[in-house]
Design an enzyme around this catalytic site. Structure first.
Site, PDB file in Angstrom:
ATOM      1  N   ASP A  36      25.438  12.202  36.044  1.00 47.16           N
ATOM      2  CA  ASP A  36      26.366  11.849  34.971  1.00 47.16           C
ATOM      3  C   ASP A  36      27.649  11.282  35.581  1.00 47.16           C
ATOM      4  O   ASP A  36      28.420  12.024  36.195  1.00 47.16           O
ATOM      5  CB  ASP A  36      26.666  13.118  34.159  1.00 47.16           C
ATOM      6  CG  ASP A  36      27.134  12.814  32.751  1.00 47.16           C
ATOM      7  OD1 ASP A  36      27.298  11.627  32.423  1.00 47.16           O
ATOM      8  OD2 ASP A  36      27.327  13.773  31.986  1.00 47.16           O
ATOM      9  N   ASP A  37      27.858   9.990  35.433  1.00 43.35           N
ATOM     10  CA  ASP A  37      29.067   9.342  35.967  1.00 43.35           C
ATOM     11  C   ASP A  37      29.107   9.321  37.494  1.00 43.35           C
ATOM     12  O   ASP A  37      30.187   9.216  38.075  1.00 43.35           O
ATOM     13  CB  ASP A  37      30.359  10.031  35.495  1.00 43.35           C
ATOM     14  CG  ASP A  37      30.605   9.916  34.002  1.00 43.35           C
ATOM     15  OD1 ASP A  37      29.808   9.263  33.312  1.00 43.35           O
ATOM     16  OD2 ASP A  37      31.618  10.479  33.546  1.00 43.35           O
ATOM     17  N   ARG A  79      22.020   5.601  28.407  1.00 40.68           N
ATOM     18  CA  ARG A  79      20.826   6.460  28.405  1.00 40.68           C
ATOM     19  C   ARG A  79      19.789   5.967  27.401  1.00 40.68           C
ATOM     20  O   ARG A  79      18.577   6.041  27.642  1.00 40.68           O
ATOM     21  CB  ARG A  79      21.219   7.907  28.099  1.00 40.68           C
ATOM     22  CG  ARG A  79      21.919   8.549  29.277  1.00 40.68           C
ATOM     23  CD  ARG A  79      22.723   9.770  28.892  1.00 40.68           C
ATOM     24  NE  ARG A  79      23.644  10.086  29.975  1.00 40.68           N
ATOM     25  CZ  ARG A  79      23.434  11.023  30.895  1.00 40.68           C
ATOM     26  NH1 ARG A  79      22.366  11.771  30.844  1.00 40.68           N
ATOM     27  NH2 ARG A  79      24.303  11.204  31.872  1.00 40.68           N
ATOM     28  N   LYS A 128      21.524  17.090  30.075  1.00 45.33           N
ATOM     29  CA  LYS A 128      22.212  16.240  29.113  1.00 45.33           C
ATOM     30  C   LYS A 128      21.279  15.237  28.455  1.00 45.33           C
ATOM     31  O   LYS A 128      20.607  14.469  29.123  1.00 45.33           O
ATOM     32  CB  LYS A 128      23.342  15.499  29.832  1.00 45.33           C
ATOM     33  CG  LYS A 128      24.164  14.653  28.891  1.00 45.33           C
ATOM     34  CD  LYS A 128      25.456  14.254  29.562  1.00 45.33           C
ATOM     35  CE  LYS A 128      26.324  13.419  28.650  1.00 45.33           C
ATOM     36  NZ  LYS A 128      27.618  13.123  29.279  1.00 45.33           N
ATOM     37  N   HIS A 130      22.194  13.499  24.849  1.00 43.05           N
ATOM     38  CA  HIS A 130      23.231  12.592  24.352  1.00 43.05           C
ATOM     39  C   HIS A 130      22.687  11.311  23.733  1.00 43.05           C
ATOM     40  O   HIS A 130      23.368  10.274  23.728  1.00 43.05           O
ATOM     41  CB  HIS A 130      24.221  12.253  25.490  1.00 43.05           C
ATOM     42  CG  HIS A 130      25.612  12.000  24.997  1.00 43.05           C
ATOM     43  ND1 HIS A 130      26.601  11.443  25.795  1.00 43.05           N
ATOM     44  CD2 HIS A 130      26.190  12.201  23.799  1.00 43.05           C
ATOM     45  CE1 HIS A 130      27.720  11.332  25.112  1.00 43.05           C
ATOM     46  NE2 HIS A 130      27.501  11.784  23.892  1.00 43.05           N
ATOM     47  N   HIS A 188      30.383  14.727  36.184  1.00 41.32           N
ATOM     48  CA  HIS A 188      31.222  14.290  35.054  1.00 41.32           C
ATOM     49  C   HIS A 188      32.542  15.061  35.066  1.00 41.32           C
ATOM     50  O   HIS A 188      32.597  16.211  35.497  1.00 41.32           O
ATOM     51  CB  HIS A 188      30.451  14.593  33.764  1.00 41.32           C
ATOM     52  CG  HIS A 188      30.988  13.957  32.524  1.00 41.32           C
ATOM     53  ND1 HIS A 188      32.112  14.422  31.881  1.00 41.32           N
ATOM     54  CD2 HIS A 188      30.537  12.909  31.789  1.00 41.32           C
ATOM     55  CE1 HIS A 188      32.332  13.677  30.806  1.00 41.32           C
ATOM     56  NE2 HIS A 188      31.398  12.742  30.728  1.00 41.32           N
ATOM     57  N   ASP A 290      24.161   7.115  34.825  1.00 41.75           N
ATOM     58  CA  ASP A 290      24.259   6.359  33.573  1.00 41.75           C
ATOM     59  C   ASP A 290      25.294   5.240  33.617  1.00 41.75           C
ATOM     60  O   ASP A 290      25.140   4.204  32.981  1.00 41.75           O
ATOM     61  CB  ASP A 290      24.526   7.301  32.390  1.00 41.75           C
ATOM     62  CG  ASP A 290      25.741   8.202  32.588  1.00 41.75           C
ATOM     63  OD1 ASP A 290      26.309   8.225  33.703  1.00 41.75           O
ATOM     64  OD2 ASP A 290      26.129   8.891  31.620  1.00 41.75           O
ATOM     65  N   ASN A 291      26.394   5.488  34.344  1.00 44.92           N
ATOM     66  CA  ASN A 291      27.461   4.473  34.413  1.00 44.92           C
ATOM     67  C   ASN A 291      28.339   4.811  35.613  1.00 44.92           C
ATOM     68  O   ASN A 291      28.138   5.836  36.268  1.00 44.92           O
ATOM     69  CB  ASN A 291      28.285   4.436  33.112  1.00 44.92           C
ATOM     70  CG  ASN A 291      28.684   5.803  32.609  1.00 44.92           C
ATOM     71  OD1 ASN A 291      28.237   6.239  31.545  1.00 44.92           O
ATOM     72  ND2 ASN A 291      29.506   6.515  33.360  1.00 44.92           N
ATOM     73  N   ARG A 299      33.782   3.702  34.893  1.00 38.63           N
ATOM     74  CA  ARG A 299      33.105   4.000  33.625  1.00 38.63           C
ATOM     75  C   ARG A 299      33.756   3.304  32.431  1.00 38.63           C
ATOM     76  O   ARG A 299      34.973   3.320  32.302  1.00 38.63           O
ATOM     77  CB  ARG A 299      33.140   5.513  33.404  1.00 38.63           C
ATOM     78  CG  ARG A 299      32.465   5.952  32.137  1.00 38.63           C
ATOM     79  CD  ARG A 299      32.527   7.451  31.977  1.00 38.63           C
ATOM     80  NE  ARG A 299      33.873   7.928  31.704  1.00 38.63           N
ATOM     81  CZ  ARG A 299      34.198   9.205  31.502  1.00 38.63           C
ATOM     82  NH1 ARG A 299      33.260  10.131  31.577  1.00 38.63           N
ATOM     83  NH2 ARG A 299      35.430   9.562  31.258  1.00 38.63           N
TER      84      ARG A 299
END
Ligand SMILES: *[C@@H]1O[C@H](CO)[C@@H](O)[C@H](O)[C@H]1NC(C)=O
Ligand SMILES: *[C@@H]1O[C@H](CO)[C@@H](O)[C@H](O)[C@H]1NC(C)=O
Length: 379
Positions: A36-37, A79, A128, A130, A188, A290-291, A299
């Site tokens: 995540d991130d 995602r 996660k 989302h 994150h 994801d980013n 991000r």
């Protein structure tokens, strides 16, 4: 590793061996590890400070993509694109899914978990999620924040995640192929939700509360400040905290190395059994994010720091090396379907006359044949 866990793994592996003996070939599984991130805070991508021995090992037997990009630099849309193979304007997830944002994919979209489920693959998601609606993203086994579970537990507590993976495997019939999506919540930020745990939740379970995690602490003086971040004491303190949660993510991936790495010192019985039963030959493993990292220009931005992603693709039978070809996370659905031998269905969305088509391409032949550089638009 706890004794009960060894027993679960042993029984699972035994069942795999029996399946292999019965069918003459290993079933094919898919494991997606989604950070995540996460950016490039790893020696795999040249960071010499942030230590990630487990990602390093995974990279050593993966095709490491040096030019992988997300199609959108924000969590839910990224995602959704990753899980459908369709960019935002086509799958409908233009923004964040949770709370007031309330974005969802179009009801008629056929996602990867929905499609493989129809072909008898057992699907699982831990951590996660989302994305929604749940009818578009169904999973047989689901422990996510969307199911009311604490995101800290299912997304950052690697001991809890390990237990859930054990449960997923133990409850998957031995002859059934599986697709498991693990959405780590690390690294994150969490200063906005849990300031008492630090800017990146680096203090969550750092006192021994997560038995499988040995926190690695960094001095702000030692960190590598990315080119897009101003070199200030505040930024350095943030990056040091971020690195510590990268260590949690990294040690979480250790467990999953059991599915892939053939020679891992110190793992002993379980790994030897995996090798003997051929599981290492059956599971395609993807690690990505994801980013970009949550720093200025990262991000949510369309600069390189926002859209460039780490991407490791471990294909059984294919050795580790680097790949310079530009690839997209939209390529992951075609890759997964290629691996499982499932074709994309013919269907229409929202009454449009043209059938839905995937614009990405399978990365398997790129991985297997080692084509050096594939350019944009090249077939
Ligand atoms: C992490 O998960 C384990 C196993 O479920 C649990 O015993 C432990 O209390 C959890 N740690 C934290 C910090 O919540
Ligand atoms: C598709 O067409 C049907 C029949 O005309 C209509 O009821 C439905 O609302 C349309 N769906 C969309 C998304 O436009």
């Amino acid at each position: 590793m706890a004794m009960w866990h060894k027993i679960v793994m042993f029984l699972y592996l035994l069942s795999i061996r029996m399946t292999v003996m019965a069918t003459g070939q290993a079933k094919k599984n898919i494991l997606f590890l989604i950070a995540d991130d996460a950016g490039f805070e790893t020696p795999v991508y040249g960071n010499t400070v942030c230590q990630t021995p487990n990602l390093d090992r995974l990279a050593a037997q993966s095709v490491v993509f040096d030019n992988a990009f997300t199609s959108v630099s924000s969590c839910s849309p990224s995602r959704a694109a990753l899980l459908t193979g369709l960019p935002s304007h086509q799958n409908g997830m233009y923004g964040l899914h949770h709370s007031v944002h309330h974005f969802n994919s179009f009801d008629g979209v056929v996602s990867l978990p929905a499609l493989v489920q129809q072909h008898g693959v057992r699907t699982g998601i831990i951590g996660k999620k989302h994305v929604g609606p749940s009818s578009v993203y169904p999973f047989d086994f689901s422990y996510t924040e969307e199911d009311g579970h604490s995101i800290l537990q299912v997304g950052r507590n690697i001991t809890h995640i390990k237990e859930l993976v054990g449960r997923f495997l133990a409850t998957t019939p031995r002859s059934q192929p599986w697709f498991l999506y693990v959405g780590f919540h690390d690294p994150h930020r969490c200063g906005h939700t849990h300031p008492e745990l630090g800017q990146f939740c680096e203090r969550f379970g750092a006192d021994g509360g997560i038995p499988d995690w040995t926190p690695v602490w960094y001095s702000p003086d030692s960190v590598e400040v990315p080119y897009n971040v101003q070199d200030t004491p505040a930024a350095r303190a943030d990056i040091a905290a971020q690195y510590t949660t990268v260590s949690r993510l990294d040690q979480g991936t250790y467990y999953f190395l059991l599915f892939t790495v053939e020679q891992l010192p110190g793992v002993g019985l379980v790994l030897a059994e995996l090798e003997r039963f051929g599981l290492t030959d059956s599971t395609l493993v993807v690690y990505t994010s994801d980013n970009g990292a949550p720093f200025p220009g990262g991000r949510t931005n369309l600069y390189e720091a926002g859209v460039a992603e780490p991407l490791l693709l471990s294909v059984p039978g294919v050795g580790g090396r680097r790949q310079a070809s530009p690839v997209s996370l939209l390529d992951l659905v075609p890759t997964a379907l290629d691996w499982l031998g499932i074709s994309y269905p013919h269907y229409h969305l929202n009454n449009r006359t043209a059938a839905v088509t995937l614009t990405g391409r399978s990365l398997l032949s790129l991985a297997q044949k080692g084509t050096e550089l594939l350019c944009w638009g090249q077939k």
